[in-house]
Design a protein around this motif. Structure first.
Motif, mmCIF file in Angstrom:
data_model
loop_
_atom_site.group_PDB
_atom_site.id
_atom_site.type_symbol
_atom_site.label_atom_id
_atom_site.label_comp_id
_atom_site.label_asym_id
_atom_site.label_seq_id
_atom_site.Cartn_x
_atom_site.Cartn_y
_atom_site.Cartn_z
ATOM 1 N N PHE A 12 0.845 -1.188 0.000
ATOM 2 C CA PHE A 12 0.000 0.000 0.000
ATOM 3 C C PHE A 12 0.882 1.241 0.000
ATOM 4 C CE2 PHE A 12 -2.350 -3.406 1.928
ATOM 5 C CZ PHE A 12 -3.640 -3.261 1.444
ATOM 6 N N ALA A 13 0.307 2.351 -0.428
ATOM 7 C CA ALA A 13 0.892 3.659 -0.190
ATOM 8 C C ALA A 13 0.432 4.149 1.181
ATOM 9 C CB ALA A 13 0.451 4.635 -1.275
ATOM 10 N N ALA A 14 1.033 5.223 1.646
ATOM 11 C CA ALA A 14 0.529 5.910 2.830
ATOM 12 C C ALA A 14 -0.496 6.951 2.394
ATOM 13 C CB ALA A 14 1.670 6.580 3.581
ATOM 14 N N ALA A 15 -1.375 7.305 3.301
ATOM 15 C CA ALA A 15 -2.437 8.265 2.973
ATOM 16 C C ALA A 15 -1.900 9.678 2.777
ATOM 17 C CB ALA A 15 -3.493 8.255 4.069
ATOM 18 N N LYS A 16 -0.714 9.952 3.313
ATOM 19 C CA LYS A 16 -0.082 11.248 3.113
ATOM 20 C C LYS A 16 1.429 11.049 3.084
ATOM 21 C CE LYS A 16 -0.022 12.514 8.040
ATOM 22 N NZ LYS A 16 -0.432 13.543 9.028
ATOM 23 N N PRO A 17 2.174 12.003 2.561
ATOM 24 C CA PRO A 17 3.630 11.836 2.453
ATOM 25 C C PRO A 17 4.268 11.557 3.811
ATOM 26 C CG PRO A 17 2.907 13.729 1.187
ATOM 27 C CD PRO A 17 1.715 13.285 1.977
ATOM 28 N N GLN A 18 5.323 10.725 3.785
ATOM 29 C CA GLN A 18 6.034 10.367 4.997
ATOM 30 C C GLN A 18 7.525 10.663 4.835
ATOM 31 O OE1 GLN A 18 4.537 9.504 7.735
ATOM 32 N NE2 GLN A 18 2.518 9.413 6.757
ATOM 33 N N PRO A 19 8.121 11.364 5.796
ATOM 34 C CA PRO A 19 9.561 11.640 5.700
ATOM 35 C C PRO A 19 10.368 10.356 5.842
ATOM 36 C CG PRO A 19 8.718 12.293 7.852
ATOM 37 C CD PRO A 19 7.522 11.933 7.018
ATOM 38 N N HIS A 20 11.455 10.281 5.123
ATOM 39 C CA HIS A 20 12.338 9.133 5.236
ATOM 40 C C HIS A 20 13.085 9.158 6.568
ATOM 41 C CE1 HIS A 20 12.681 8.714 0.554
ATOM 42 N NE2 HIS A 20 11.514 8.317 1.029
ATOM 43 N N ASP A 21 13.311 7.981 7.126
ATOM 44 C CA ASP A 21 14.112 7.850 8.340
ATOM 45 C C ASP A 21 14.722 6.449 8.363
ATOM 46 O OD1 ASP A 21 15.329 8.342 10.731
ATOM 47 O OD2 ASP A 21 13.483 8.572 11.904
ATOM 48 N N PRO A 22 15.558 6.118 7.365
ATOM 49 C CA PRO A 22 15.976 4.732 7.176
ATOM 50 C C PRO A 22 16.892 4.183 8.257
ATOM 51 C CG PRO A 22 17.144 6.177 5.678
ATOM 52 C CD PRO A 22 16.078 7.005 6.330
ATOM 53 N N GLY A 23 17.615 5.049 8.965
ATOM 54 C CA GLY A 23 18.517 4.557 9.996
ATOM 55 C C GLY A 23 17.868 4.313 11.333
ATOM 56 N N ASN A 24 16.577 4.590 11.446
ATOM 57 C CA ASN A 24 15.878 4.481 12.722
ATOM 58 C C ASN A 24 14.936 3.275 12.679
ATOM 59 O OD1 ASN A 24 14.447 4.764 15.071
ATOM 60 N ND2 ASN A 24 13.674 6.814 14.636
ATOM 61 N N PRO A 25 15.286 2.169 13.340
ATOM 62 C CA PRO A 25 14.442 0.970 13.275
ATOM 63 C C PRO A 25 13.085 1.148 13.923
ATOM 64 C CG PRO A 25 16.218 0.677 14.861
ATOM 65 C CD PRO A 25 16.500 1.956 14.148
ATOM 66 N N ALA A 80 -3.569 4.218 -0.879
ATOM 67 C CA ALA A 80 -4.049 3.396 -1.988
ATOM 68 C C ALA A 80 -3.322 2.058 -2.049
ATOM 69 C CB ALA A 80 -3.855 4.145 -3.302
ATOM 70 N N LYS A 81 -4.043 1.021 -2.477
ATOM 71 C CA LYS A 81 -3.418 -0.264 -2.746
ATOM 72 C C LYS A 81 -2.592 -0.133 -4.022
ATOM 73 C CE LYS A 81 -4.403 -5.215 -2.871
ATOM 74 N NZ LYS A 81 -5.463 -6.264 -2.844
ATOM 75 N N LEU A 82 -1.383 -0.714 -4.025
ATOM 76 C CA LEU A 82 -0.458 -0.514 -5.131
ATOM 77 C C LEU A 82 -0.470 -1.641 -6.163
ATOM 78 C CD1 LEU A 82 2.569 0.949 -3.152
ATOM 79 C CD2 LEU A 82 0.886 2.192 -4.524
ATOM 80 N N ASP A 83 -1.273 -2.666 -5.961
ATOM 81 C CA ASP A 83 -1.356 -3.798 -6.894
ATOM 82 C C ASP A 83 -0.006 -4.462 -7.094
ATOM 83 O OD1 ASP A 83 -4.127 -3.480 -7.307
ATOM 84 O OD2 ASP A 83 -3.761 -1.939 -8.830
ATOM 85 N N ALA A 95 19.268 7.148 -6.597
ATOM 86 C CA ALA A 95 18.041 6.522 -6.124
ATOM 87 C C ALA A 95 17.039 6.408 -7.259
ATOM 88 C CB ALA A 95 17.440 7.314 -4.962
ATOM 89 N N VAL A 96 16.381 5.253 -7.333
ATOM 90 C CA VAL A 96 15.408 4.936 -8.379
ATOM 91 C C VAL A 96 14.012 5.148 -7.806
ATOM 92 C CG1 VAL A 96 14.562 3.136 -9.920
ATOM 93 C CG2 VAL A 96 17.007 3.264 -9.365
ATOM 94 N N ASN A 97 13.274 6.086 -8.380
ATOM 95 C CA ASN A 97 12.016 6.554 -7.823
ATOM 96 C C ASN A 97 10.854 6.141 -8.726
ATOM 97 O OD1 ASN A 97 10.145 8.021 -6.286
ATOM 98 N ND2 ASN A 97 10.641 9.971 -7.270
ATOM 99 N N TRP A 98 9.973 5.255 -8.233
ATOM 100 C CA TRP A 98 8.768 4.875 -8.972
ATOM 101 C C TRP A 98 7.637 5.838 -8.651
ATOM 102 C CZ3 TRP A 98 4.435 1.643 -6.814
ATOM 103 C CH2 TRP A 98 3.428 1.431 -7.771
ATOM 104 N N HIS A 99 6.924 6.290 -9.688
ATOM 105 C CA HIS A 99 5.808 7.221 -9.536
ATOM 106 C C HIS A 99 4.505 6.437 -9.712
ATOM 107 C CE1 HIS A 99 8.416 10.827 -9.669
ATOM 108 N NE2 HIS A 99 9.174 10.030 -10.400
ATOM 109 N N SER A 100 3.859 6.105 -8.604
ATOM 110 C CA SER A 100 2.646 5.288 -8.685
ATOM 111 C C SER A 100 1.475 6.043 -9.301
ATOM 112 C CB SER A 100 2.260 4.757 -7.298
ATOM 113 O OG SER A 100 2.029 5.813 -6.385
ATOM 114 N N ASP A 101 1.569 7.379 -9.379
ATOM 115 C CA ASP A 101 0.526 8.160 -10.044
ATOM 116 C C ASP A 101 0.806 8.332 -11.534
ATOM 117 O OD1 ASP A 101 2.660 9.888 -9.893
ATOM 118 O OD2 ASP A 101 1.575 11.509 -8.874
ATOM 119 N N GLY A 102 1.921 7.769 -12.014
ATOM 120 C CA GLY A 102 2.265 7.864 -13.421
ATOM 121 C C GLY A 102 2.729 9.228 -13.872
ATOM 122 N N MET A 103 3.005 10.124 -12.925
ATOM 123 C CA MET A 103 3.396 11.490 -13.253
ATOM 124 C C MET A 103 4.788 11.788 -12.710
ATOM 125 S SD MET A 103 -0.201 13.445 -12.358
ATOM 126 C CE MET A 103 0.412 15.014 -13.003
#
Length: 235
Positions: A74-87, A97-100, A200-208
């Protein structure tokens, strides 16, 4: 809090080739590149989410311990800041939205390529497999402070190539394969004493796509793969 910079630098780099360039004036920049997922780097995925247990309307960032590759994403309902080093920064977040796609679909992506500099210009070629079929993508040149910051202060992101983002766009075919092959006037800035540089490779689930902006991470923009760039010669 784990140091993501250390994970990047130890997990993603092949040995760069600092050969003497043709005019004998200094090192020629050339190296192979291997992209990987956040899970492969030992941290949680940042921009796709799974449900857990009986939680209603909530989603979580999947990490290395998530073994259900059939879990829907799924996507999140609103944008979320990245925090990859914080478990601890894995959610819950409000479900979007469901991402199929399944987690296995997402983690099947890979990319290998080569970068070199000639006459001051950068040349990057990458072959991707396992991307989202017919997915719209952009490639980003990111910078991150070396060492720990608490809280994580994020990355500075530039489109690869032209500053307007026009060279950063590529589209996967129906099988999820794509080739990124671009030359650009300004060479990529490599990692240094204070900043780790990467792609970084960025997929656009909205196609834009959004030119100089990557989009709303977690909601409609989703980093699927990334790699660190080596330190510049002489460091």
């Amino acid at each position: 809090m784990r140091t993501l910079t250390l994970l990047l630098m130890t997990s993603t780099l092949a040995a760069p080739a600092w050969a003497v360039d043709a005019d004998g004036q200094g090192p020629a920049v050339a190296f192979d590149i291997t992209f990987l997922s956040h899970v492969e780097a030992g941290v949680a995925e940042q921009d796709v989410y799974v449900t857990r247990g009986s939680s209603q309307g909530k989603v979580y960032r999947p990490g290395p311990d998530d073994s259900n590759l059939n879990a829907p994403l799924f996507a999140a309902a609103k944008p979320q800041p990245h925090d990859p080093g914080n478990p601890a920064a894995v959610g819950p977040f409000k479900k979007g939205a469901k991402l199929d796609l399944t987690l296995g679909d997402w983690l099947s992506a890979s990319g290998i390529g080569h970068y070199h500099v000639e006459d001051g210009a950068g040349h990057l070629t990458v072959e991707f497999e396992g991307l989202v079929p017919n997915g719209v993508y952009t490639l980003w040149h990111f910078f991150m402070v070396n060492g720990e910051t608490d809280p994580f202060i994020g990355t500075f992101d530039l489109p690869v190539g032209a500053f307007d983002g026009s060279q950063s766009v590529f589209v996967a075919d129906a099988e999820g394969s794509a080739t990124f092959d671009q030359s650009f006037d300004t060479a990529l800035q490599l990692s240094g004493e204070q900043l780790t540089a990467g792609l970084a490779v960025n997929w656009h689930s909205d196609g834009m796509t959004y030119g100089v902006m990557p989009g709303d991470f977690g909601e409609s923009a989703h980093i699927q793969l990334f790699t660190a760039l080596p330190q510049r010669p002489g460091l």
